[in-house]
Design a protein around this motif. Sequence first.
Motif, PDB file in Angstrom:
ATOM      1  N   ARG A  60      -6.939   5.796   5.176  1.00  0.00           N
ATOM      2  CA  ARG A  60      -5.752   5.828   5.825  1.00  0.00           C
ATOM      3  C   ARG A  60      -5.180   6.881   6.472  1.00  0.00           C
ATOM      4  NH1 ARG A  60      -0.517   2.784   5.653  1.00  0.00           N
ATOM      5  NH2 ARG A  60       1.391   3.809   5.341  1.00  0.00           N
ATOM      6  N   TYR A  61      -4.748   7.001   7.519  1.00  0.00           N
ATOM      7  CA  TYR A  61      -4.367   8.463   8.216  1.00  0.00           C
ATOM      8  C   TYR A  61      -2.846   8.491   8.785  1.00  0.00           C
ATOM      9  CZ  TYR A  61      -4.747  13.066  10.497  1.00  0.00           C
ATOM     10  OH  TYR A  61      -4.397  14.322  10.701  1.00  0.00           O
ATOM     11  N   GLU A  62      -2.181   9.273   8.515  1.00  0.00           N
ATOM     12  CA  GLU A  62      -0.995   9.539   9.066  1.00  0.00           C
ATOM     13  C   GLU A  62      -0.903  10.314  10.407  1.00  0.00           C
ATOM     14  OE1 GLU A  62       3.865  10.137   8.146  1.00  0.00           O
ATOM     15  OE2 GLU A  62       2.381  10.748   6.748  1.00  0.00           O
ATOM     16  N   PHE A 101       0.730   5.332  11.486  1.00  0.00           N
ATOM     17  CA  PHE A 101      -0.495   5.189  10.702  1.00  0.00           C
ATOM     18  C   PHE A 101      -1.696   4.551  11.282  1.00  0.00           C
ATOM     19  CE2 PHE A 101       2.861   5.228   7.805  1.00  0.00           C
ATOM     20  CZ  PHE A 101       2.821   6.434   7.080  1.00  0.00           C
ATOM     21  N   SER A 132       0.088   1.120  12.196  1.00  0.00           N
ATOM     22  CA  SER A 132       1.292   0.552  11.846  1.00  0.00           C
ATOM     23  C   SER A 132       2.332   1.653  11.542  1.00  0.00           C
ATOM     24  CB  SER A 132       0.952   0.205  10.164  1.00  0.00           C
ATOM     25  OG  SER A 132       0.495   1.531   9.369  1.00  0.00           O
ATOM     26  N   GLU A 184       0.867  -1.168  -0.133  1.00  0.00           N
ATOM     27  CA  GLU A 184      -0.147   0.059  -0.024  1.00  0.00           C
ATOM     28  C   GLU A 184       0.878   1.287  -0.131  1.00  0.00           C
ATOM     29  OE1 GLU A 184      -2.461  -0.237   3.392  1.00  0.00           O
ATOM     30  OE2 GLU A 184      -3.768  -1.773   2.326  1.00  0.00           O
ATOM     31  N   GLU A 195       6.929  -1.267   6.195  1.00  0.00           N
ATOM     32  CA  GLU A 195       5.801  -0.962   7.119  1.00  0.00           C
ATOM     33  C   GLU A 195       5.326  -2.345   7.685  1.00  0.00           C
ATOM     34  OE1 GLU A 195       1.579   1.242   7.239  1.00  0.00           O
ATOM     35  OE2 GLU A 195       3.079   1.887   5.634  1.00  0.00           O
ATOM     36  N   ASN A 255       2.094   5.189   0.200  1.00  0.00           N
ATOM     37  CA  ASN A 255       1.701   6.175   1.396  1.00  0.00           C
ATOM     38  C   ASN A 255       1.417   7.545   0.661  1.00  0.00           C
ATOM     39  OD1 ASN A 255       2.438   4.695   3.792  1.00  0.00           O
ATOM     40  ND2 ASN A 255       4.394   4.525   2.753  1.00  0.00           N
ATOM     41  N   ASN A 315      -5.313   2.560   9.959  1.00  0.00           N
ATOM     42  CA  ASN A 315      -5.768   1.984   8.720  1.00  0.00           C
ATOM     43  C   ASN A 315      -6.912   1.492   9.008  1.00  0.00           C
ATOM     44  OD1 ASN A 315      -2.847   2.066   6.790  1.00  0.00           O
ATOM     45  ND2 ASN A 315      -2.565   1.312   9.057  1.00  0.00           N
ATOM     46  N   SER A 333       3.889  -4.083   4.422  1.00  0.00           N
ATOM     47  CA  SER A 333       4.114  -3.395   2.878  1.00  0.00           C
ATOM     48  C   SER A 333       5.600  -3.008   2.598  1.00  0.00           C
ATOM     49  CB  SER A 333       3.160  -2.288   2.657  1.00  0.00           C
ATOM     50  OG  SER A 333       3.256  -1.340   3.485  1.00  0.00           O
ATOM     51  N   ASP A 343     -10.221  -0.707   6.853  1.00  0.00           N
ATOM     52  CA  ASP A 343     -10.537  -1.602   5.608  1.00  0.00           C
ATOM     53  C   ASP A 343     -11.961  -2.296   5.869  1.00  0.00           C
ATOM     54  OD1 ASP A 343      -7.989  -2.189   4.057  1.00  0.00           O
ATOM     55  OD2 ASP A 343      -7.391  -1.942   6.197  1.00  0.00           O
ATOM     56  N   GLU A 370     -10.867   1.659   1.901  1.00  0.00           N
ATOM     57  CA  GLU A 370      -9.622   1.868   2.648  1.00  0.00           C
ATOM     58  C   GLU A 370      -9.776   3.379   3.056  1.00  0.00           C
ATOM     59  OE1 GLU A 370      -5.847   1.000   1.226  1.00  0.00           O
ATOM     60  OE2 GLU A 370      -6.708  -1.265   0.210  1.00  0.00           O
TER      61      GLU A 370
END
Length: 274
Positions: A222-224, A230, A266, A30, A51, A32, A232, A77, A234, A220
Amino acid sequence: MRLNLTASLAAIVLAGAMPAAAQDVYAPYEPNPAPPVAAAYDYGDTDFVFELGIGVAAQPDYLGSDNYMASIYGFGSVEYLNIPGLGAFGGRDGRGFSIGPSFNYVGERDSNDLAGIDGVDATYELGLRAGYEWDNAEVYGALRYGLGGAEGLTGDIGANLIARPTDRLRLKAGPVATFADADYNDAYFSVSPREFVNSGGRFAAYDAGGGFNSVGIHGEARYEIFTDYFVNLDASWNRLVGDAGDSPIVKVAGDDDQYYIGLGVSKRFSLDLF
């Protein structure tokens, strides 16, 4: 619905590297969210960026089940790999060709779940995922080999539209289809003559072949939250089709509609290998 707790092999393997599906466990490569353009390919002396993460998910007890379980899964990943003499692969801008590991976990089917039908041990799937990403879309495919309860080839193909509302948030959604060979499907969808007799005729004898098992939609978010950390999310819906959807196990005591939702955290790691 009945709720059980299991842990996937992928989580156990990754736990040695950090606290660590799908889908599922399902964990392909995945990319980034894109950083500023000037830094997109500036990895300095770093040769390997990857990751690792851990999450919890709700998914069917086994393929075709109408009962659900909670599972703990690990995922990983590969973002960037530089091999002297061969070149560099990947990059933080998330565009272009990518390749990485793919994992999945399918819970066991206990012999008590379906009267007269043999149980199936948990299946652990390991393989590769490859894809190509543009600015606002991607296509991908994964091929895995199942070990344990079902042994054979399985995988999925799909496409996503991609939105990046902010530098830290990335959203994906699109169609997905799963497939498997006859050896894999036999474990979950076939009914032997002996099982037909043992079930008192409830489940007709059936020999499941290979092909597409389901079609559906996957999404999905996904936020940092901090640099290199992160969250995640799903979720997916899949409709069983083909020999899988026609199986007496699904028609009589299961559900054509299969749902999945997972939430994980993650961390990105960087290594100087050469």
